[in-house]
Design an enzyme around this catalytic site. Structure first.
Site, PDB file in Angstrom:
ATOM      1  N   GLN A 132       2.095  -5.853  -3.269  1.00 29.38           N
ATOM      2  CA  GLN A 132       2.406  -5.970  -1.839  1.00 29.38           C
ATOM      3  C   GLN A 132       3.718  -5.211  -1.558  1.00 29.38           C
ATOM      4  OE1 GLN A 132       1.516  -9.294  -3.398  1.00 29.38           O
ATOM      5  NE2 GLN A 132      -0.499  -8.487  -3.068  1.00 29.38           N
ATOM      6  N   ASP A 138       0.813  -1.224   0.000  1.00 31.61           N
ATOM      7  CA  ASP A 138       0.000   0.000   0.000  1.00 31.61           C
ATOM      8  C   ASP A 138       0.840   1.265   0.000  1.00 31.61           C
ATOM      9  OD1 ASP A 138      -2.315  -1.655   0.278  1.00 31.61           O
ATOM     10  OD2 ASP A 138      -1.814  -1.846   2.387  1.00 31.61           O
ATOM     11  N   ARG A 158     -10.354  -2.897   4.905  1.00 33.28           N
ATOM     12  CA  ARG A 158      -9.973  -2.949   6.326  1.00 33.28           C
ATOM     13  C   ARG A 158      -9.131  -1.726   6.698  1.00 33.28           C
ATOM     14  NH1 ARG A 158      -6.933  -8.606   6.867  1.00 33.28           N
ATOM     15  NH2 ARG A 158      -6.150  -7.932   4.855  1.00 33.28           N
ATOM     16  N   LYS A 162       3.062  10.355   0.160  1.00 34.27           N
ATOM     17  CA  LYS A 162       2.219  10.808   1.272  1.00 34.27           C
ATOM     18  C   LYS A 162       2.923  11.677   2.309  1.00 34.27           C
ATOM     19  CE  LYS A 162      -1.700   7.763   1.184  1.00 34.27           C
ATOM     20  NZ  LYS A 162      -2.563   6.882   1.917  1.00 34.27           N
ATOM     21  N   GLY A 205      -4.305  -4.196  -4.431  1.00 34.96           N
ATOM     22  CA  GLY A 205      -5.269  -3.190  -4.871  1.00 34.96           C
ATOM     23  C   GLY A 205      -4.491  -1.940  -5.218  1.00 34.96           C
ATOM     24  N   HIS A 206      -4.261  -1.716  -6.483  1.00 38.74           N
ATOM     25  CA  HIS A 206      -3.473  -0.553  -6.908  1.00 38.74           C
ATOM     26  C   HIS A 206      -4.411   0.583  -7.291  1.00 38.74           C
ATOM     27  CE1 HIS A 206       0.255  -3.230  -7.774  1.00 38.74           C
ATOM     28  NE2 HIS A 206      -0.011  -3.076  -6.508  1.00 38.74           N
ATOM     29  N   LYS A 259       2.147   2.253  -5.214  1.00 37.55           N
ATOM     30  CA  LYS A 259       2.811   1.842  -6.461  1.00 37.55           C
ATOM     31  C   LYS A 259       1.952   2.141  -7.675  1.00 37.55           C
ATOM     32  CE  LYS A 259       3.185  -2.259  -4.611  1.00 37.55           C
ATOM     33  NZ  LYS A 259       2.929  -1.976  -3.192  1.00 37.55           N
TER      34      LYS A 259
HETATM   35  P1  IMP Z   1      -2.705 -12.808   1.478  1.00 35.15           P
HETATM   36  O1  IMP Z   1      -1.555 -12.634   0.559  1.00 35.15           O
HETATM   37  O2  IMP Z   1      -3.988 -12.266   0.940  1.00 35.15           O
HETATM   38  O3  IMP Z   1      -2.874 -14.189   2.005  1.00 35.15           O
HETATM   39  O4  IMP Z   1      -2.405 -11.929   2.797  1.00 35.15           O
HETATM   40  C1  IMP Z   1      -1.236 -12.157   3.603  1.00 35.15           C
HETATM   41  C2  IMP Z   1      -0.848 -10.887   4.325  1.00 35.15           C
HETATM   42  O5  IMP Z   1      -0.436  -9.921   3.348  1.00 35.15           O
HETATM   43  C3  IMP Z   1      -1.980 -10.221   5.103  1.00 35.15           C
HETATM   44  O6  IMP Z   1      -1.443  -9.571   6.231  1.00 35.15           O
HETATM   45  C4  IMP Z   1      -2.518  -9.183   4.131  1.00 35.15           C
HETATM   46  O7  IMP Z   1      -3.154  -8.121   4.783  1.00 35.15           O
HETATM   47  C5  IMP Z   1      -1.240  -8.751   3.445  1.00 35.15           C
HETATM   48  N1  IMP Z   1      -1.462  -8.268   2.076  1.00 35.15           N
HETATM   49  C6  IMP Z   1      -1.730  -8.993   0.977  1.00 35.15           C
HETATM   50  N2  IMP Z   1      -1.841  -8.200  -0.100  1.00 35.15           N
HETATM   51  C7  IMP Z   1      -1.635  -6.943   0.325  1.00 35.15           C
HETATM   52  C8  IMP Z   1      -1.597  -5.672  -0.329  1.00 35.15           C
HETATM   53  O8  IMP Z   1      -1.752  -5.544  -1.545  1.00 35.15           O
HETATM   54  N3  IMP Z   1      -1.354  -4.601   0.466  1.00 35.15           N
HETATM   55  C9  IMP Z   1      -1.115  -4.719   1.809  1.00 35.15           C
HETATM   56  N4  IMP Z   1      -1.144  -5.873   2.449  1.00 35.15           N
HETATM   57  C10 IMP Z   1      -1.386  -6.981   1.724  1.00 35.15           C
END
Ligand code: IMP
Length: 423
Positions: free
Chosen positions: A224, A13, A303, A331, A40-41, A16
């Site tokens: 991520q 987040d 969230r 930011k 989520g970009h 990017k």
């Molecule tokens: P998962 O990859 O959806 O299983 O999530 C694993 C961990 O990575 C969790 O703590 C999520 O909140 C975090 N996470 C996954 N994708 C993102 C992202 O795009 N931004 C921020 N956190 C992420």
């Protein structure tokens, strides 16, 4: 010609999507190399906000090719929704989007396994986005996965059914209650596949090789952040792919000697969504203020994000693991109006001060060590040149550059494309 990378240096987040969108005009091809719809970009222009999950952030530019690489995992159902939204905006996807045959597919039952696995963990849950990312990568490394290229081969339906059966057994073994109608889920999945089949599939490693030879400029977009990397992040509170620069090599089929610039992107403070250690997390009104002004809510799950001070120990770790060549700070505007700004420069850990990331950030003896700088009061959202920024903001930038031994080349002061200062 080499491939440039843009990567998040914190827990995701970092922004990017906006920066890829801003930089796209310098490139011919934008490629995603890992992750899936957990990402989520967010991009904002002409007063409208767009959120992309699987599709690379260059999609809104004319004559730019967007490639989903082999390292990505695709959920055809979410992908279909994304395609439909873009079609409404008259984005010509057939011309601008191609997919690696070696990318893996997220089945509806992968999502159910994610859900069952998190439920069974209770308080120790990872805080997954529940998009089926981990279970899909498990099937990939376990050599059971279904890939995009399978859709062009005879017998893929049988593979699909076999995998679904295997998953249903697995879900039973978790001994948790989850509600689902497997026939409905299968129907939804199969109808979404028809959408995917309208797009072009490629052998992406070959495509990248030829594109580099022809001198086409390529930007690989990470999803991520480095602290969520499966190897170098805060394991087990991580995602299931290599979010760091090495992931771009394996997720696109590009050798290390073809990597050029590595743009590392970070926020002027730190956020984290989901569970896991976060040494500089704030539980006071400053943290709440960051969340409110920074609009810190997950683009995929909605969230609220946890907020805290900038952590130079983890930032240096990410810079080193990725081989960052240039920094981009996002930011900075969110910190305007805070009297004193703290920066974590080390950790008190097991009786001494360390300035590298220890094996576990969850160790109860770990405590951040801070330095403090004076803040600035002026609203900087509308400033478009570096010289006009408040002195204390520039002091913050100089301080960070000195500590991190890298130049901050781009400073973002708001979500819009136009709120970007180049140095
Ligand atoms: P998962 O990859 O959806 O299983 O999530 C694993 C961990 O990575 C969790 O703590 C999520 O909140 C975090 N996470 C996954 N994708 C993102 C992202 O795009 N931004 C921020 N956190 C992420």
């Amino acid at each position: 010609m080499k491939i440039d990378l843009i990567l998040g240096l914190q827990w995701g987040d970092e922004g990017k999507g906006k920066i890829v969108d801003v930089l796209t005009s310098n490139y011919d091809i934008i490629a995603r190399f890992q992750g899936g719809p957990n990402a989520g970009h967010t991009l904002e222009f002409d007063g409208i906000k767009h959120v992309l999950h699987t599709i690379p952030s260059g999609i809104f530019h004319d004559k730019k090719l967007n490639i989903i690489g082999n390292g990505v995992v695709i959920d055809p159902i979410i992908f279909k929704n994304e395609i439909e939204k873009l079609k409404e905006l008259n984005v010509d996807l057939k011309e601008k989007l191609i997919i690696s045959r070696k990318a893996h597919l997220i089945l509806p039952t992968h999502r159910l396994i994610d859900q069952a696995s998190e439920l069974s963990k209770g308080k120790k849950k990872i805080g997954s986005t529940l998009k089926g990312i981990g279970p899909t990568y498990m099937d990939k490394t376990g050599r059971n996965g279904l890939r995009v290229g399978d859709l062009e081969m005879d017998g893929w339906n049988e593979k699909f059914e076999n995998l679904i059966s295997k998953h249903l057994n697995l879900i039973n073994n978790f001994n948790v209650e989850i509600d689902f109608d497997i026939e409905e889920l299968k129907k939804e999945f199969l109808s979404s596949i028809d959408y995917m089949n309208e797009l072009k599939f490629i052998d992406s490693e070959n495509y990248f090789h030829n594109s580099i030879e022809k001198g086409r400029k390529i930007l690989a977009e990470g999803a991520q952040g480095s602290l969520l990397d499966i190897d170098f992040g805060t394991y087990p509170y991580v995602t299931s792919s290599n979010t760091t620069s090495a992931g771009a090599c394996t997720g696109l089929g590009v050798p290390p000697n073809k990597i050029g610039d590595v743009f590392g992107i970070f926020k002027a403070y730190t956020t984290r969504v989901g569970s896991g250690p976060f040494p500089t997390e704030l539980f006071d009104e400053i943290g709440q203020r960051m969340a409110k002004i920074g609009n810190e809510f997950g683009a995929t799950t909605g969230r609220p994000r946890r907020c805290g001070w900038l952590d130079l120990v983890s930032l240096k770790h990410s810079i080193n693991v990725n081989g960052v060549t240039e920094l981009i700070m996002m930011k900075g505007d969110v910190l305007s109006g805070i009297g004193k700004i703290k920066i974590c420069t080390g950790y008190k850990y097991q009786g001494s001060v360390v300035n590298h990331l220890p094996f576990s950030l969850s160790d109860s003896s770990l405590e951040p060590v801070y330095e403090e700088l004076d803040g600035w009061n002026k609203d900087i959202c509308k400033i478009t040149d570096y010289d006009s920024l408040p002195l204390n903001f520039k002091n913050y930038i100089n301080y960070l550059e000195e500590k991190l031994k890298l130049k901050i080349k781009i400073i973002s002061v708001g979500p819009d494309r136009k709120q970007t200062i180049f140095r």
